[in-house]
Design a protein around this motif. Structure first.
Motif, PDB file in Angstrom:
ATOM      1  N   ARG A 179     -43.858-110.946 -28.699  1.00  0.00           N
ATOM      2  CA  ARG A 179     -45.125-111.854 -28.121  1.00  0.00           C
ATOM      3  C   ARG A 179     -45.294-110.984 -26.981  1.00  0.00           C
ATOM      4  NH1 ARG A 179     -44.325-116.661 -28.602  1.00  0.00           N
ATOM      5  NH2 ARG A 179     -43.390-117.109 -26.101  1.00  0.00           N
ATOM      6  N   LEU A 180     -45.210-111.178 -25.988  1.00  0.00           N
ATOM      7  CA  LEU A 180     -45.567-110.133 -25.056  1.00  0.00           C
ATOM      8  C   LEU A 180     -46.326-109.032 -25.302  1.00  0.00           C
ATOM      9  CD1 LEU A 180     -45.652-109.690 -21.757  1.00  0.00           C
ATOM     10  CD2 LEU A 180     -43.668-108.835 -21.743  1.00  0.00           C
ATOM     11  N   ASN A 181     -44.778-108.280 -26.395  1.00  0.00           N
ATOM     12  CA  ASN A 181     -45.774-106.784 -26.442  1.00  0.00           C
ATOM     13  C   ASN A 181     -47.037-106.570 -26.885  1.00  0.00           C
ATOM     14  OD1 ASN A 181     -43.384-105.742 -25.106  1.00  0.00           O
ATOM     15  ND2 ASN A 181     -42.071-106.157 -26.853  1.00  0.00           N
ATOM     16  N   THR A 182     -47.334-107.941 -27.684  1.00  0.00           N
ATOM     17  CA  THR A 182     -48.389-107.789 -28.602  1.00  0.00           C
ATOM     18  C   THR A 182     -49.224-108.139 -27.421  1.00  0.00           C
ATOM     19  OG1 THR A 182     -47.034-108.852 -30.806  1.00  0.00           O
ATOM     20  CG2 THR A 182     -49.635-108.889 -30.739  1.00  0.00           C
ATOM     21  N   GLN A 183     -49.164-108.995 -26.901  1.00  0.00           N
ATOM     22  CA  GLN A 183     -50.657-109.273 -25.959  1.00  0.00           C
ATOM     23  C   GLN A 183     -50.341-108.017 -25.047  1.00  0.00           C
ATOM     24  OE1 GLN A 183     -48.080-112.570 -23.906  1.00  0.00           O
ATOM     25  NE2 GLN A 183     -49.114-114.449 -25.477  1.00  0.00           N
ATOM     26  N   ILE A 184     -49.652-107.345 -24.588  1.00  0.00           N
ATOM     27  CA  ILE A 184     -49.834-106.463 -23.422  1.00  0.00           C
ATOM     28  C   ILE A 184     -50.272-104.970 -24.064  1.00  0.00           C
ATOM     29  CG2 ILE A 184     -48.815-107.230 -21.519  1.00  0.00           C
ATOM     30  CD1 ILE A 184     -46.687-105.382 -21.881  1.00  0.00           C
ATOM     31  N   GLU A 185     -50.744-105.263 -25.691  1.00  0.00           N
ATOM     32  CA  GLU A 185     -50.702-103.880 -26.393  1.00  0.00           C
ATOM     33  C   GLU A 185     -52.085-103.078 -25.771  1.00  0.00           C
ATOM     34  OE1 GLU A 185     -51.335-102.232 -30.746  1.00  0.00           O
ATOM     35  OE2 GLU A 185     -50.117-104.096 -30.226  1.00  0.00           O
ATOM     36  N   GLY A 186     -52.000-101.672 -25.542  1.00  0.00           N
ATOM     37  CA  GLY A 186     -53.333-101.143 -25.410  1.00  0.00           C
ATOM     38  C   GLY A 186     -53.600-101.208 -23.553  1.00  0.00           C
ATOM     39  N   MET A 187     -52.806-102.407 -22.760  1.00  0.00           N
ATOM     40  CA  MET A 187     -53.021-102.213 -21.362  1.00  0.00           C
ATOM     41  C   MET A 187     -51.882-101.611 -20.743  1.00  0.00           C
ATOM     42  SD  MET A 187     -52.482-106.878 -20.810  1.00  0.00           S
ATOM     43  CE  MET A 187     -53.783-108.389 -21.957  1.00  0.00           C
ATOM     44  N   VAL A 188     -51.428-100.975 -21.256  1.00  0.00           N
ATOM     45  CA  VAL A 188     -50.355-100.139 -20.211  1.00  0.00           C
ATOM     46  C   VAL A 188     -50.401 -98.874 -20.576  1.00  0.00           C
ATOM     47  CG1 VAL A 188     -48.068 -99.577 -20.412  1.00  0.00           C
ATOM     48  CG2 VAL A 188     -48.099-102.263 -20.620  1.00  0.00           C
ATOM     49  N   LEU A 189     -50.734 -97.915 -19.194  1.00  0.00           N
ATOM     50  CA  LEU A 189     -51.265 -96.812 -19.269  1.00  0.00           C
ATOM     51  C   LEU A 189     -49.123 -95.819 -19.224  1.00  0.00           C
ATOM     52  CD1 LEU A 189     -53.836 -96.520 -16.871  1.00  0.00           C
ATOM     53  CD2 LEU A 189     -53.737 -96.384 -19.624  1.00  0.00           C
ATOM     54  N   ASP A 190     -48.277 -96.676 -18.407  1.00  0.00           N
ATOM     55  CA  ASP A 190     -47.071 -95.986 -18.291  1.00  0.00           C
ATOM     56  C   ASP A 190     -46.188 -96.973 -18.020  1.00  0.00           C
ATOM     57  OD1 ASP A 190     -45.635 -93.343 -17.792  1.00  0.00           O
ATOM     58  OD2 ASP A 190     -45.513 -93.929 -15.476  1.00  0.00           O
ATOM     59  N   LYS A 191     -45.310 -96.672 -18.398  1.00  0.00           N
ATOM     60  CA  LYS A 191     -44.249 -97.181 -18.187  1.00  0.00           C
ATOM     61  C   LYS A 191     -42.667 -96.658 -18.110  1.00  0.00           C
ATOM     62  CE  LYS A 191     -41.668-100.878 -21.069  1.00  0.00           C
ATOM     63  NZ  LYS A 191     -41.565-102.223 -22.442  1.00  0.00           N
ATOM     64  N   ASP A 192     -41.498 -97.294 -16.981  1.00  0.00           N
ATOM     65  CA  ASP A 192     -41.077 -96.618 -16.774  1.00  0.00           C
ATOM     66  C   ASP A 192     -39.489 -96.978 -16.326  1.00  0.00           C
ATOM     67  OD1 ASP A 192     -38.796 -94.648 -15.628  1.00  0.00           O
ATOM     68  OD2 ASP A 192     -39.087 -95.155 -13.833  1.00  0.00           O
ATOM     69  N   VAL A 193     -38.692 -98.074 -17.574  1.00  0.00           N
ATOM     70  CA  VAL A 193     -37.442 -98.494 -17.395  1.00  0.00           C
ATOM     71  C   VAL A 193     -36.163 -97.775 -16.852  1.00  0.00           C
ATOM     72  CG1 VAL A 193     -36.393-100.493 -18.769  1.00  0.00           C
ATOM     73  CG2 VAL A 193     -38.193 -99.781 -19.493  1.00  0.00           C
ATOM     74  N   ARG A 194     -36.100 -98.504 -15.775  1.00  0.00           N
ATOM     75  CA  ARG A 194     -34.243 -98.256 -15.301  1.00  0.00           C
ATOM     76  C   ARG A 194     -33.711 -99.756 -15.543  1.00  0.00           C
ATOM     77  NH1 ARG A 194     -35.709 -93.539 -11.091  1.00  0.00           N
ATOM     78  NH2 ARG A 194     -37.208 -92.644 -12.406  1.00  0.00           N
ATOM     79  N   THR A 195     -32.158 -98.953 -15.796  1.00  0.00           N
ATOM     80  CA  THR A 195     -30.982 -99.926 -15.752  1.00  0.00           C
ATOM     81  C   THR A 195     -30.216 -99.450 -14.343  1.00  0.00           C
ATOM     82  OG1 THR A 195     -29.728 -98.763 -17.680  1.00  0.00           O
ATOM     83  CG2 THR A 195     -31.535-100.860 -18.615  1.00  0.00           C
ATOM     84  N   PHE A 196     -29.619-101.083 -13.650  1.00  0.00           N
ATOM     85  CA  PHE A 196     -28.044-100.477 -13.054  1.00  0.00           C
ATOM     86  C   PHE A 196     -26.920-101.546 -13.420  1.00  0.00           C
ATOM     87  CE2 PHE A 196     -32.510 -99.780 -11.357  1.00  0.00           C
ATOM     88  CZ  PHE A 196     -32.221 -98.720 -11.211  1.00  0.00           C
ATOM     89  N   SER A 197     -25.638-101.006 -13.405  1.00  0.00           N
ATOM     90  CA  SER A 197     -24.472-101.827 -13.642  1.00  0.00           C
ATOM     91  C   SER A 197     -23.968-101.754 -11.359  1.00  0.00           C
ATOM     92  CB  SER A 197     -23.421-100.460 -13.590  1.00  0.00           C
ATOM     93  OG  SER A 197     -24.080-100.962 -15.254  1.00  0.00           O
ATOM     94  N   GLU A 198     -23.661-103.350 -11.567  1.00  0.00           N
ATOM     95  CA  GLU A 198     -23.147-103.810 -10.205  1.00  0.00           C
ATOM     96  C   GLU A 198     -22.430-102.555  -9.443  1.00  0.00           C
ATOM     97  OE1 GLU A 198     -22.978-108.158  -8.377  1.00  0.00           O
ATOM     98  OE2 GLU A 198     -21.252-107.606  -9.914  1.00  0.00           O
TER      99      GLU A 198
END
Length: 96
Positions: free
Chosen positions: A74-93
């Motif tokens: 639902r979030l991805n549908t709602q924010i479609e067209g709002m995001v100009l750039d997105k950077d995702v990073r993941t970390f292990s403890e």
């Protein structure tokens, strides 16, 4: 633990709608996903269109399960067209 950080650049006119949609997603994530322990939404004080997320999960599998939830879709549908750039990073403890 498994940490996820996301940096968003949002269209300035879409910031209020983006934040509202993200709050709903964060609330559902913490309430409905046993593997999600934290979901913080932050904005830079001088540039509110720069949004930072900090999410904490049991493990990578819990994060992947998060991305299969109805509230995430639902979030991805709602924010479609709002995001100009997105950077995702993941970390292990590493510690403790």
């Amino acid at each position: 633990m498994f940490a996820v950080t996301v940096h968003f650049q949002i269209r300035p006119d879409a910031v209020p709608a983006f934040q509202a949609a993200m709050r709903l997603n964060a609330t559902a994530s913490v309430a409905d996903e046993p593997g999600c322990h934290r979901f913080d939404i932050c904005a830079e004080p001088d540039t509110p269109d720069r949004i930072f997320l900090y999410e904490l999960y049991d493990d990578e599998a819990a994060f992947k399960a998060h991305m299969q939830t109805p509230h995430y879709a639902r979030l991805n549908t709602q924010i479609e067209g709002m995001v100009l750039d997105k950077d995702v990073r993941t970390f292990s403890e590493v510690w403790p």
